[in-house]
Design an enzyme around this catalytic site. Structure first.
Site, PDB file in Angstrom:
ATOM      1  N   ASN A 156       0.764  -1.248   0.000  1.00 50.35           N
ATOM      2  CA  ASN A 156       0.000   0.000   0.000  1.00 50.35           C
ATOM      3  C   ASN A 156       0.793   1.297   0.000  1.00 50.35           C
ATOM      4  O   ASN A 156       0.214   2.353  -0.173  1.00 50.35           O
ATOM      5  CB  ASN A 156      -0.955   0.015   1.206  1.00 50.35           C
ATOM      6  CG  ASN A 156      -2.007  -1.059   1.059  1.00 50.35           C
ATOM      7  OD1 ASN A 156      -2.913  -0.918   0.256  1.00 50.35           O
ATOM      8  ND2 ASN A 156      -1.855  -2.143   1.789  1.00 50.35           N
ATOM      9  N   TRP A 157       2.107   1.224   0.192  1.00 48.77           N
ATOM     10  CA  TRP A 157       2.811   2.501   0.337  1.00 48.77           C
ATOM     11  C   TRP A 157       3.213   3.094  -1.014  1.00 48.77           C
ATOM     12  O   TRP A 157       3.101   4.289  -1.225  1.00 48.77           O
ATOM     13  CB  TRP A 157       3.963   2.357   1.346  1.00 48.77           C
ATOM     14  CG  TRP A 157       5.345   2.616   0.837  1.00 48.77           C
ATOM     15  CD1 TRP A 157       6.221   1.671   0.410  1.00 48.77           C
ATOM     16  CD2 TRP A 157       6.021   3.870   0.725  1.00 48.77           C
ATOM     17  NE1 TRP A 157       7.399   2.261   0.040  1.00 48.77           N
ATOM     18  CE2 TRP A 157       7.300   3.620   0.232  1.00 48.77           C
ATOM     19  CE3 TRP A 157       5.665   5.191   1.007  1.00 48.77           C
ATOM     20  CZ2 TRP A 157       8.233   4.614  -0.001  1.00 48.77           C
ATOM     21  CZ3 TRP A 157       6.598   6.181   0.770  1.00 48.77           C
ATOM     22  CH2 TRP A 157       7.858   5.888   0.286  1.00 48.77           C
ATOM     23  N   ASN A 158       3.645   2.252  -1.947  1.00 49.05           N
ATOM     24  CA  ASN A 158       4.039   2.769  -3.262  1.00 49.05           C
ATOM     25  C   ASN A 158       3.259   1.969  -4.307  1.00 49.05           C
ATOM     26  O   ASN A 158       3.735   0.956  -4.810  1.00 49.05           O
ATOM     27  CB  ASN A 158       5.552   2.580  -3.412  1.00 49.05           C
ATOM     28  CG  ASN A 158       6.093   3.133  -4.703  1.00 49.05           C
ATOM     29  OD1 ASN A 158       5.349   3.370  -5.644  1.00 49.05           O
ATOM     30  ND2 ASN A 158       7.397   3.336  -4.757  1.00 49.05           N
ATOM     31  N   PRO A 174       2.321   2.593  -7.521  1.00 48.32           N
ATOM     32  CA  PRO A 174       2.838   2.388  -8.883  1.00 48.32           C
ATOM     33  C   PRO A 174       3.848   1.249  -8.965  1.00 48.32           C
ATOM     34  O   PRO A 174       3.762   0.401  -9.866  1.00 48.32           O
ATOM     35  CB  PRO A 174       3.490   3.742  -9.217  1.00 48.32           C
ATOM     36  CG  PRO A 174       2.749   4.726  -8.391  1.00 48.32           C
ATOM     37  CD  PRO A 174       2.418   4.014  -7.121  1.00 48.32           C
ATOM     38  N   VAL A 175       4.790   1.175  -7.997  1.00 38.91           N
ATOM     39  CA  VAL A 175       5.793   0.101  -8.026  1.00 38.91           C
ATOM     40  C   VAL A 175       5.135  -1.246  -7.703  1.00 38.91           C
ATOM     41  O   VAL A 175       5.400  -2.247  -8.362  1.00 38.91           O
ATOM     42  CB  VAL A 175       6.953   0.402  -7.048  1.00 38.91           C
ATOM     43  CG1 VAL A 175       7.843  -0.816  -6.868  1.00 38.91           C
ATOM     44  CG2 VAL A 175       7.785   1.568  -7.554  1.00 38.91           C
ATOM     45  N   TYR A 192       5.462 -10.636 -10.428  1.00 36.45           N
ATOM     46  CA  TYR A 192       4.951 -11.599  -9.445  1.00 36.45           C
ATOM     47  C   TYR A 192       3.956 -12.579 -10.079  1.00 36.45           C
ATOM     48  O   TYR A 192       4.156 -13.797 -10.014  1.00 36.45           O
ATOM     49  CB  TYR A 192       4.308 -10.817  -8.302  1.00 36.45           C
ATOM     50  CG  TYR A 192       3.807 -11.649  -7.151  1.00 36.45           C
ATOM     51  CD1 TYR A 192       4.680 -12.369  -6.358  1.00 36.45           C
ATOM     52  CD2 TYR A 192       2.442 -11.687  -6.846  1.00 36.45           C
ATOM     53  CE1 TYR A 192       4.213 -13.116  -5.285  1.00 36.45           C
ATOM     54  CE2 TYR A 192       1.976 -12.419  -5.772  1.00 36.45           C
ATOM     55  CZ  TYR A 192       2.854 -13.132  -4.994  1.00 36.45           C
ATOM     56  OH  TYR A 192       2.391 -13.872  -3.943  1.00 36.45           O
ATOM     57  N   HIS A 246      17.114  -0.790  -5.207  1.00 37.51           N
ATOM     58  CA  HIS A 246      17.418   0.126  -4.096  1.00 37.51           C
ATOM     59  C   HIS A 246      18.934   0.323  -3.994  1.00 37.51           C
ATOM     60  O   HIS A 246      19.415   1.449  -3.839  1.00 37.51           O
ATOM     61  CB  HIS A 246      16.862  -0.416  -2.777  1.00 37.51           C
ATOM     62  CG  HIS A 246      15.415  -0.080  -2.571  1.00 37.51           C
ATOM     63  ND1 HIS A 246      14.397  -0.806  -3.118  1.00 37.51           N
ATOM     64  CD2 HIS A 246      14.820   0.930  -1.883  1.00 37.51           C
ATOM     65  CE1 HIS A 246      13.239  -0.270  -2.779  1.00 37.51           C
ATOM     66  NE2 HIS A 246      13.463   0.785  -2.024  1.00 37.51           N
ATOM     67  N   TYR A 283      31.993   9.040   3.997  1.00 41.40           N
ATOM     68  CA  TYR A 283      32.959   9.987   4.581  1.00 41.40           C
ATOM     69  C   TYR A 283      34.318   9.318   4.785  1.00 41.40           C
ATOM     70  O   TYR A 283      35.347   9.897   4.489  1.00 41.40           O
ATOM     71  CB  TYR A 283      32.439  10.542   5.916  1.00 41.40           C
ATOM     72  CG  TYR A 283      31.653  11.801   5.718  1.00 41.40           C
ATOM     73  CD1 TYR A 283      32.282  13.050   5.706  1.00 41.40           C
ATOM     74  CD2 TYR A 283      30.279  11.769   5.518  1.00 41.40           C
ATOM     75  CE1 TYR A 283      31.551  14.209   5.503  1.00 41.40           C
ATOM     76  CE2 TYR A 283      29.544  12.920   5.313  1.00 41.40           C
ATOM     77  CZ  TYR A 283      30.176  14.142   5.302  1.00 41.40           C
ATOM     78  OH  TYR A 283      29.461  15.281   5.089  1.00 41.40           O
TER      79      TYR A 283
HETATM   80  C1  LIG Z   1       5.724  -9.269  -3.542  1.00 39.04           C
HETATM   81  C2  LIG Z   1       4.425  -8.539  -3.681  1.00 39.04           C
HETATM   82  C3  LIG Z   1       4.168  -8.210  -5.143  1.00 39.04           C
HETATM   83  C4  LIG Z   1       3.335  -9.459  -3.149  1.00 39.04           C
HETATM   84  O1  LIG Z   1       2.112  -8.801  -3.236  1.00 39.04           O
HETATM   85  P1  LIG Z   1       0.827  -9.372  -2.463  1.00 39.04           P
HETATM   86  O2  LIG Z   1      -0.287  -8.439  -2.732  1.00 39.04           O
HETATM   87  O3  LIG Z   1       1.197  -9.630  -1.051  1.00 39.04           O
HETATM   88  O4  LIG Z   1       0.603 -10.747  -3.196  1.00 39.04           O
HETATM   89  P2  LIG Z   1      -0.609 -11.797  -3.036  1.00 39.04           P
HETATM   90  O5  LIG Z   1      -0.011 -13.136  -2.883  1.00 39.04           O
HETATM   91  O6  LIG Z   1      -1.546 -11.318  -1.986  1.00 39.04           O
HETATM   92  O7  LIG Z   1      -1.338 -11.800  -4.458  1.00 39.04           O
HETATM   93  C5  LIG Z   1      -1.534 -10.646  -5.180  1.00 39.04           C
HETATM   94  C6  LIG Z   1      -2.316 -10.957  -6.430  1.00 39.04           C
HETATM   95  O8  LIG Z   1      -1.832 -12.137  -7.066  1.00 39.04           O
HETATM   96  C7  LIG Z   1      -2.914 -13.002  -7.341  1.00 39.04           C
HETATM   97  N1  LIG Z   1      -2.470 -14.400  -7.257  1.00 39.04           N
HETATM   98  C8  LIG Z   1      -2.175 -15.093  -6.155  1.00 39.04           C
HETATM   99  N2  LIG Z   1      -1.795 -16.341  -6.497  1.00 39.04           N
HETATM  100  C9  LIG Z   1      -1.874 -16.418  -7.865  1.00 39.04           C
HETATM  101  C10 LIG Z   1      -1.616 -17.428  -8.819  1.00 39.04           C
HETATM  102  N3  LIG Z   1      -1.195 -18.636  -8.456  1.00 39.04           N
HETATM  103  N4  LIG Z   1      -1.781 -17.124 -10.116  1.00 39.04           N
HETATM  104  C11 LIG Z   1      -2.202 -15.902 -10.507  1.00 39.04           C
HETATM  105  N5  LIG Z   1      -2.471 -14.897  -9.654  1.00 39.04           N
HETATM  106  C12 LIG Z   1      -2.309 -15.161  -8.343  1.00 39.04           C
HETATM  107  C13 LIG Z   1      -3.922 -12.692  -6.266  1.00 39.04           C
HETATM  108  O9  LIG Z   1      -5.212 -13.077  -6.666  1.00 39.04           O
HETATM  109  C14 LIG Z   1      -3.797 -11.207  -6.164  1.00 39.04           C
HETATM  110  O10 LIG Z   1      -4.521 -10.612  -7.239  1.00 39.04           O
HETATM  111  P3  LIG Z   1      -5.204  -9.174  -7.093  1.00 39.04           P
HETATM  112  O11 LIG Z   1      -4.097  -8.208  -6.791  1.00 39.04           O
HETATM  113  O12 LIG Z   1      -5.839  -8.947  -8.412  1.00 39.04           O
HETATM  114  O13 LIG Z   1      -6.171  -9.306  -5.954  1.00 39.04           O
HETATM  115  C15 LIG Z   1       4.391  -7.230  -2.820  1.00 39.04           C
HETATM  116  O14 LIG Z   1       4.726  -7.510  -1.510  1.00 39.04           O
HETATM  117  C16 LIG Z   1       5.326  -6.177  -3.361  1.00 39.04           C
HETATM  118  O15 LIG Z   1       4.963  -5.418  -4.225  1.00 39.04           O
HETATM  119  N6  LIG Z   1       6.566  -6.127  -2.821  1.00 39.04           N
HETATM  120  C17 LIG Z   1       7.606  -5.235  -3.278  1.00 39.04           C
HETATM  121  C18 LIG Z   1       7.248  -3.835  -3.045  1.00 39.04           C
HETATM  122  C19 LIG Z   1       8.394  -2.929  -3.290  1.00 39.04           C
HETATM  123  O16 LIG Z   1       9.512  -3.320  -3.416  1.00 39.04           O
HETATM  124  N7  LIG Z   1       8.130  -1.667  -3.367  1.00 39.04           N
HETATM  125  C20 LIG Z   1       9.163  -0.700  -3.548  1.00 39.04           C
HETATM  126  C21 LIG Z   1       8.739   0.522  -2.910  1.00 39.04           C
HETATM  127  S1  LIG Z   1      10.002   1.700  -2.832  1.00 39.04           S
END
Ligand SMILES: CC(C)(COP(=O)(O)OP(=O)(O)OC[C@H]1O[C@@H](n2cnc3c(N)ncnc32)[C@H](O)[C@@H]1OP(=O)(O)O)[C@@H](O)C(=O)NCCC(=O)NCCS
Length: 499
Positions: free
Chosen positions: A389-391, A393-394, A403, A428, A490
């Site tokens: 939920n924080w970023n 777009p990423v 994923y 990062h 530094y």
């Molecule tokens: C790793 C990451 C992508 C996991 O996301 P998550 O939401 O916890 O993942 P979930 O397992 O709950 O599943 C998410 C989606 O995949 C789908 N999914 C789960 N298993 C699946 C499968 N076997 N096949 C297809 N889709 C599947 C879910 O239905 C869900 O879909 P929805 O978003 O449409 O509801 C997330 O933690 C992430 O973005 N991490 C990195 C963030 C980051 O580095 N940000 C940088 C900020 S500076």
């Protein structure tokens, strides 16, 4: 008058919360008070009903008599008993949950303690804010603008991606040829700025970080662009016929390969998203008031971020170098906690400046409809929820292009999640190490540590404890990484200067 009445009602309600809280917890345990008070059932002061209020004088007289009677009985019962079975407000059994006053107290204490810190800082260091110095962070030599040149050069890679997609849509390039060109293009996007930053001495760390940030965004966008166009080709092949132009309202929807234009490509390049789509949701018009508000916020927060960094962060970081070099653990901890407050405040401001003001500004300007740039990450009770939920777009890019494709290929959830965090950790580190020209892996380890942290918080801490754990990891984890990088930077520079 209506307002006054409403205000009065609100005031009454706010007080009533207190009384209701008490009343609500009234559960007679031994019946003593009830027994001693036969008329306790008339506790509702007067038993006023609308009918009684507006009745005849006769009724009024009868009412006033019965009221006097009730009042007297109440008085008698009050004299006889003054206790009820009820819980103390602060015990969870009382059901009391109005902590508005406590929240206000927290804000007042925060302002007071920060005002003290502010005064102390001013007395100790004087005014350190220097807006001109910011320019020197981007430019070493006023006649050499390497970061800006790199950003201009990035247009070449955008054009290569568009050209490749056009050839693929016409069938001039086969899929393997297209894939190879895209792979080379993306690899060059990743490595070209690294080569420039590491070899051109006039690139400053801030200028380098800016250019690398832009290149990373271009890389993620072009990856998405390639994926979506490939999906469109697969779909159109499956249908054996491209979809006809669908008209909805006054705006016609674009269909593949009608999207492969320079205008569409640059709309996507500037749009506040990393995920490509043929028909982005659009807002009906540019709201000038909204746009100006975001612009003012952007300018204000830019100034504030710079000023607070110069006045507050840098003196603490400088004073932390000695304890770090001496490995003085207790002093190191003290400096870390001292740095945590300004660092966290700056991070929160950065969040608002970037995810609310800047992204909304560009979205409004481009009439880009999807404004979900962040969700309520501040309520996160798990680390997973925070990263979801924080970023946005990423996160959206990670889900759509990394994923889910991994899950579809049969990889388990844990392997796919680890792969996403590994990729995120790589970027990062890439965005920090290359501009600083040193490789220490603090950012990489910080991101990878999210996996065990997510497991620990998810399994052992729930509700408010989970939320507190997320906040602590943000408040303490970041300044730790900042201190480590600054210290190493530094030390490296100091050694270079003395050699
Ligand atoms: C790793 C990451 C992508 C996991 O996301 P998550 O939401 O916890 O993942 P979930 O397992 O709950 O599943 C998410 C989606 O995949 C789908 N999914 C789960 N298993 C699946 C499968 N076997 N096949 C297809 N889709 C599947 C879910 O239905 C869900 O879909 P929805 O978003 O449409 O509801 C997330 O933690 C992430 O973005 N991490 C990195 C963030 C980051 O580095 N940000 C940088 C900020 S500076």
């Amino acid at each position: 008058m209506a307002d006054l009445g409403a205000a009065g009602a609100t005031r009454r309600r706010r007080r009533a919360t207190f009384a209701a809280g008490r009343g609500g917890s009234l559960v007679p345990m031994n019946g003593a008070s009830a027994a001693a008070c036969p008329s306790a059932g008339t506790a509702g002061h007067s038993g006023d009903t609308p009918g009684q209020k507006h009745g005849s004088p006769e009724t009024a007289r009868v009412n006033s008599k019965s009221e006097k009677h009730t009042w007297r009985s109440e008085k008698q019962s009050d004299v006889l008993s003054c206790h009820k079975t009820r819980e103390s407000l602060l015990s969870s059994e009382s059901g009391y949950n109005n902590y508005r006053g406590i929240l206000n107290w927290c804000v007042v204490m925060l302002i007071l303690s920060n005002a003290r810190l502010f005064l102390e800082n001013l007395l100790r260091h004087g005014i350190l804010v220097d807006p001109i110095q910011v320019v020197s962070l981007f430019l070493k030599d006023p006649y050499s603008w390497p970061a800006a040149c790199m950003v201009i050069v990035s247009n070449i890679f955008i054009m290569v991606a568009l050209y490749t997609e056009r050839q693929l849509s016409k069938g001039s390039f086969s899929e393997p040829v297209g894939l190879t060109i895209h792979c080379i293009n993306l690899t060059v996007i990743l490595t070209f700025p690294v080569a420039v930053v590491l070899t051109v001495p006039s690139v400053t760390p801030v200028g380098g970080a800016f250019a690398l940030g832009i290149y990373t965004i271009v890389l993620l966008k072009l990856y998405s662009y390639r994926d979506v166009n490939m999906w469109c080709r697969d779909l159109s092949r499956a249908k054996a016929k491209n979809c006809p132009a669908v008209k909805s309202g006054d705006s016609s929807k674009v269909c593949y390969p009608g999207n492969l234009t320079i205008k569409d490509m640059y709309y996507f390049a500037f749009a506040p998203t990393l995920c490509y789509e043929l028909n982005f949701p659009r807002s009906p018009k540019i709201r000038m008031g909204f746009l100006l508000r975001r612009l003012v916020e952007m300018l204000f927060f830019t100034q504030l971020l710079v000023a607070l960094t110069q006045q507050w962060m840098i003196p603490i970081i400088q004073s932390s170098m000695k304890p770090l070099e001496d490995m003085d653990l207790s002093r190191m901890m003290e400096r870390l906690l001292r740095l945590a407050v300004p660092n966290h405040l700056l991070w929160l401001m950065f969040f608002y400046w970037f995810f609310h003001s800047s992204l909304n500004f560009s979205a409004e300007l481009l009439r880009f409809g999807d404004r979900q740039f962040y969700n309520d990450w501040w309520n996160a009770e798990t680390v997973t929820y925070f990263w979801q939920n924080w970023n946005i777009p990423v996160h959206k890019w990670c889900l759509r292009h990394f994923y889910k494709p991994l899950l579809r290929r049969g990889f388990s959830k844990i392997v796919s999640q680890s792969a996403v965090f590994f990729l995120s950790a790589f970027f990062h580190e890439y965005l920090v190490s290359i501009p600083l020209r040193m490789f220490r892996l603090w950012a990489f380890m910080g991101m990878m540590a999210q996996l065990p942290l997510a497991w620990f918080v998810g399994n052992f801490l729930h509700g408010n404890y989970g939320n507190a754990a997320v906040w602590i990891s943000l408040i303490v984890g970041q300044p730790f990484a900042v201190l480590m990088y600054v210290h190493d930077y530094y030390v490296l520079r100091y050694r270079e200067d003395t050699d």
